[in-house]
Scaffold this motif. Structure first.
Motif: not given
Lengths: 302, 521
Positions: B433-434, B436, B491-492
């Motif tokens: 989910a991104g 960082k 989704e990825r």
């Protein structure tokens, strides 16, 4: 025969969809009605007092009421949202970027701009903002996606009201490094943007009104008969922003009307066969200051 | 023909006639199909076009003594355009070869030459017949700041706060283009509206000659002038500050030698550069303090429909992929605030009918089957979430080539010197989910300083040079199909694989294409 059956099936399908739609509408109307709400919430209170009528048959069981209540709450929230959308015309919402590598966990702030044109709400315009900046400017927003047409100067507005944070350079490289971070003003940005969008649609609307007043739409079919030379044959927007209009007369004269942001007439030039035709320009305007005045004038003349 | 030919800076007039045996003319006409040829010929004979496309007609005076002359003429000239129109209409109804029509045009009705205007019309007909015959690059017209130094030494910079939308007036634009920008180039210009798309197409036919009379078209000596002639199309989408420039094509025959062809390629490239430099100048109005420049938007495709979709005047410019649900204006999606029916989740609506039908058709028996069905359904749903209404095979808005350079650091290295709780993945193996990692964040900040972080790349770990090229008739529809069939985990999948950025050339950094913060402005 087969086509007949197919048609029949199509008809029935269409009927099903329309009936379903009606059902949805009725459901939501019923759910929003205050009396329904009262009915739904009432059964909660009576059980405490045992003095109720024995209508165990009538009272629906709790398992049925619970989803209804939830639906009702949803409906109420939606109604409220719609009310805000219709009245404020500038609303925000939250969304999520489906990209797994999106910045800031994919958090998106959406701005919804409603436009009312010709007594009808158009599909709203959306501006989706995210927060991609690291470090001190991390709360600064940036336009991520939008659905505005290209003739709205979104980039310029974003540059004015949502400037990117100036990166803080390490060391004393530049003396002005401590220069105050430029503040972002989402409110002003959204208001300015809405103003541009609404102006644009008003200009488009006024062009349509002009065409109607000049009778361009109606007379298209009956071309050829009785060409009076002073008749207008075409009025079309000549640029992306619909600020300039091309006007054509039946006798070959052409004109260019330039209007300002808000529909005030900036300039009108009419070119006839022998150069500029000032009289025709005066005829068309008749002292009008705004384009709407021209519409009225044309409507009374025609 | 004029007696004296003087080199001038004027453009070529539309009425200039080209000998029908000229290789360029035969090529332009020869590649049209019979039906197109006939419709073009009828267009020429239309009253609006007739003055610029006069056919060879029999003259009235020598009507009497001409009769025996005409008998041995295979294509006797017609008496009037009306008669000719009838002939071509009857040809349209009849079956026959293309050769027949071509001969009739070149040896019969236009034996005295085809005007440049006619050739332009024929060429545009070809463009309509073969919409993917040209490769277009999209450019944005960006306003420039007024220059502050009087010498004009410093390069003007793009005004990021300007609210002006470039305006475009065809005839003014052409005049400026010819007089200020291409004075040395003899060219013929022709404007035409696209038939189905909101586009205005400008065809520039460049001749390698200083004259603007018939001299320019004389095949003097070796076929010098026409051989080097080029055709460039510029398309202006309605109500959009963008323009599309086609790659110049030579009208030379393929038989030209290899060395000459390569030379021609370089020449055509320089012509394109000349245009890219010259067009903004022609659009600018320095007296009104409006100057513009062209910015490349990294979108190159053969598909004009896609270009209009992504750079046109509509809502879909900056809302591609899954974001297209916000721009969707089709029925039932108006989203007016007066509609009191609570909308379902955006993806569930169309699914209801489909799912219901399927359930009735085949009830899954075993657990495995059910699971499989659920997975398939989920993959479909994910595809719809990521792509929205775009990337469908039949929508005719496909790009045929996408080049991507992945500039991310190799994932293992990042995991080693970063805190290991966030897996940073490369393409197709993206992290959760991104979120960082810190390394990623600092990298992003540094890159922000540099904007072009060439040195940065060297400093941070090992970055393999990964270059991906997707090729096909509709690249993003293909990726969507892969997602729907569960071959790519939807989704990825990184966002740039959905085509939502609307670029066909790009660099991926931190899992995102073009810049470090996703796209936007």
């Amino acid at each position: 025969m087969a086509s007949n059956l197919d048609d029949e099936i199509d008809d029935l399908q269409a009927r099903i969809t329309s009936l379903k739609k009606q059902l949805h509408i009725h459901t939501s109307t019923l759910l929003t009605a205050p009396s329904t709400r009262q009915l739904l919430t009432q059964p909660d209170n009576p059980p405490t007092t045992t003095l109720t009528l024995p209508r165990s048959k009538d009272t629906p069981p709790k398992t049925q009421i619970q989803p209804l209540l939830a639906q009702s709450a949803l409906q109420e929230a939606h109604a409220q949202q719609c009310l805000y959308r219709a009245c404020a015309t500038l609303t925000t919402f939250r969304a999520r970027d489906p990209d797994p590598r999106a910045v800031d966990g994919g958090a998106i702030l959406g701005v919804r701009i409603e436009v009312l044109s010709r007594a009808r709400f158009l599909r709203p315009y959306y501006v989706l903002l995210n927060r991609p900046f690291p470090g001190p400017g991390s709360r600064h927003l940036r336009v991520h996606r939008h659905t505005l047409p290209a003739c709205i100067p979104l980039a310029g507005l974003a540059g004015r009201y949502l400037p990117a944070p100036t990166p803080v350079k390490g060391g004393g490289g530049d003396g002005e490094g401590k220069k105050r971070q430029q503040q972002q003003d989402l409110g002003r940005f959204a208001r300015a943007l809405r103003r541009e969008v609404v102006r644009y649609h008003h200009r488009l609307g006024v062009v349509a009104d002009l065409r109607k007043a000049a009778g361009i739409e109606g007379r298209r079919g009956a071309e050829g008969e009785g060409e009076e030379p002073g008749r207008l044959v075409d009025i079309t927007p000549a640029d992306a922003e619909a600020k300039q209009l091309t006007i054509e007369w039946a006798d070959g004269r052409t004109g260019r009307l330039v209007m300002g942001d808000d529909g005030e007439i900036v300039k009108l030039v009419v070119l006839g066969e022998n150069g500029r035709d000032r009289e025709a320009g005066r005829d068309l305007l008749g002292g009008a200051v705004r384009v709407e005045d021209v519409v009225k004038r044309l409507a009374t003349l025609g | 023909m004029a007696r004296i030919s003087v080199p001038t800076t004027a453009r070529l007039p539309s009425s200039l006639r080209v000998d029908p045996t000229n290789p360029a003319a035969t090529k332009i006409l020869g590649r049209l199909s019979r039906a197109s040829l006939l419709s073009v010929a009828l267009d020429w004979l239309d009253d609006n076009n007739l003055p610029l496309a006069l056919p060879y007609l029999r003259e009235d005076e020598d009507e009497d003594d001409d009769d025996d002359d005409e008998t041995d003429d295979f294509h006797p000239p017609a008496r009037s355009p009306e008669a000719l129109r009838e002939i071509y209409t009857s040809l349209q109804a009849r079956k026959g070869s293309k050769r027949e029509v071509l001969d009739r045009i070149t040896e019969g009705d236009w034996r005295h030459g085809l005007t440049l205007y006619q050739l332009a019309m024929a060429d545009l007909q070809y463009l309509h017949d073969h919409p993917t015959s040209q490769q277009w690059s999209a450019y944005r017209i960006a306003p420039l700041k007024p220059p502050h130094d009087p010498d004009g030494e410093a390069a003007p910079e793009v005004d990021k706060q300007s609210l002006t939308i470039p305006r475009f007036h065809p005839s003014t634009f052409l005049r400026t283009l010819q007089s200020h920008v291409l004075p040395d180039v003899k060219a013929h210009y022709n404007f035409d509206a696209h038939r189905s798309l909101p586009l205005l197409i400008l065809r520039i036919f460049v001749l390698d000659s200083p004259y603007n009379t018939n001299h320019a078209l004389q095949p003097t000596g070796t076929t010098t002038s026409f051989d080097a002639s080029r055709t460039v199309y510029i398309a202006f989408p309605d109500a959009s500050p963008h323009l599309f420039i086609s790659k110049p094509t030579t009208t030379t025959t393929l038989s030209s030698s290899g060395g000459r062809a390569s030379g021609g390629g370089g020449e055509s490239k320089s012509l394109r550069n000349l245009l890219v430099e010259g067009i903004p100048k022609a659009l600018s109005r320095p007296l009104q303090r409006e100057r513009f420049t062209l910015q490349s938007t990294s979108l190159v495709t053969r598909n004009l429909a896609e270009l209009v979709e992504r750079r046109g005047g509509g809502r879909t410019n900056s809302a591609g992929g899954g974001w297209s649900v916000y721009a969707d204006e089709t029925k039932g999606k108006k989203e007016t605030p007066l509609d009191l029916v609570v909308p379902g989740p955006p993806l569930s609506l169309p699914d209801h009918g489909e799912g219901g039908g399927k359930r009735a058709a085949a009830v899954p028996v075993s657990d495995a089957e059910r699971r499989e069905e659920r997975a398939v359904k989920r993959a479909r749903l994910v595809a719809r979430a990521r792509f929205g209404g775009t990337g469908l095979v039949g929508d005719g808005k496909g790009v045929e080539r996408v080049d991507v350079v992945v500039e991310d650091a190799f994932p293992d290295v990042v995991a080693e010197d970063g805190d290991g709780d966030d897996e940073e993945g490369v393409v197709g193996r993206a992290g959760r989910a991104g979120r960082k990692s810190r390394v990623d964040g600092s990298l992003g900040r540094d890159a922000e300083d540099e904007d072009e972080d060439a040195q940065e790349a060297a400093a941070q770990g090992w970055r393999p040079f990964v270059r991906l090229t997707f090729h096909g008739s509709h690249v993003f529809a293909g990726i969507r199909q892969l997602v729907e069939n569960g071959i790519i985990d939807g989704e990825r999948m990184p966002g740039w694989m959905t085509g939502e950025e609307g670029v066909t050339i790009g660099a991926v950094r931190n899992g995102r294409i073009r810049g470090h913060k996703g796209s936007g402005l």
